[in-house]
Write an enzyme that holds these catalytic residues in place. Structure first.
Site, short mmCIF file in Angstrom:
data_model
loop_
_atom_site.label_atom_id
_atom_site.label_comp_id
_atom_site.label_asym_id
_atom_site.label_seq_id
_atom_site.Cartn_x
_atom_site.Cartn_y
_atom_site.Cartn_z
N ASP A 143 1.03 -1.38 0.29
CA ASP A 143 0.07 -0.41 -0.03
C ASP A 143 1.07 0.89 -0.11
O ASP A 143 2.28 1.13 0.20
CB ASP A 143 -1.14 0.14 1.40
CG ASP A 143 -2.17 0.67 1.63
OD1 ASP A 143 -2.44 0.75 0.25
OD2 ASP A 143 -2.58 0.98 2.23
N TRP A 144 0.27 2.47 -0.13
CA TRP A 144 1.40 3.77 -0.98
C TRP A 144 1.64 4.40 0.39
O TRP A 144 0.80 4.16 1.81
CB TRP A 144 0.17 4.40 -1.51
CG TRP A 144 1.03 5.73 -2.06
CD1 TRP A 144 1.47 7.09 -1.47
CD2 TRP A 144 1.30 6.03 -3.00
NE1 TRP A 144 1.82 7.76 -1.84
CE2 TRP A 144 1.99 6.95 -3.00
CE3 TRP A 144 2.21 5.12 -3.97
CZ2 TRP A 144 3.11 7.27 -4.12
CZ3 TRP A 144 2.98 5.36 -4.75
CH2 TRP A 144 3.53 6.81 -4.99
#
Length: 166
Positions: free
Chosen positions: A97-98
């Site tokens: 995930d970012w």
């Protein structure tokens, strides 16, 4: 390659058209985008070349929160490699995930790679340094070169197998 994500899955238009004369993608104006998003209306162009792209949705965070046994999902070899690749036969790429490797994110870039994440997003200088240090077992982390090589190989295989690579 197109990389896109959203809070409860990937938000990407599955069908689009290109202008056969110059290869440019036909864009929608604000009204057309709204109508497309709400009603699924497609705005087609005579003679436009049709293209399709498909992406899978990801579990929402409330679901992930009910799983992460004290190991961050991005650092879990059990989830990324054992379950996804070995048990389910997933052959695509896995990415974090970012900003999952930020100080507050809870995971380590080197452990992400060791777990089977092929792409650490967004891939900061700190992430790069941590991965390189872990290859030489510096700063209390260890990353086997073969784990890094396997991730790079999967990324290249995905890129080369896409219909966009020439």
């Amino acid at each position: 390659m197109v990389l896109a994500d959203g809070p409860a899955g990937i938000r990407i238009q599955s069908h689009y058209q290109k202008n056969p004369v110059n290869g440019a993608v036909y864009n929608m104006n604000d009204y057309e985008r709204f109508e497309n998003r709400i009603f699924g209306t497609e705005f087609l162009h005579d003679g436009g070349e049709d293209y399709y792209q498909y992406c899978s949705a990801i579990p929402v965070r409330t679901l992930l929160a009910q799983t992460l046994n004290g190991v961050h999902t991005a650092n879990s070899c059990d989830l990324c490699t054992t379950a996804a690749r070995k048990e389910w036969g997933f052959a695509g790429i896995i990415m974090t995930d970012w900003t999952t490797t930020n100080a507050d994110g809870g995971s380590s870039a080197a452990k992400c790679i060791a777990a089977g994440n092929d792409l650490v997003m967004p891939g900061t200088e700190t992430d790069r340094r941590e991965i390189l240090d872990a290859l030489t077992a510096e700063n209390d982390q260890y990353l086997a070169e073969e784990d890094l090589t396997a991730c790079a190989k999967r990324m290249l295989e995905m890129i080369f197998s896409s219909n966009l690579y020439e």
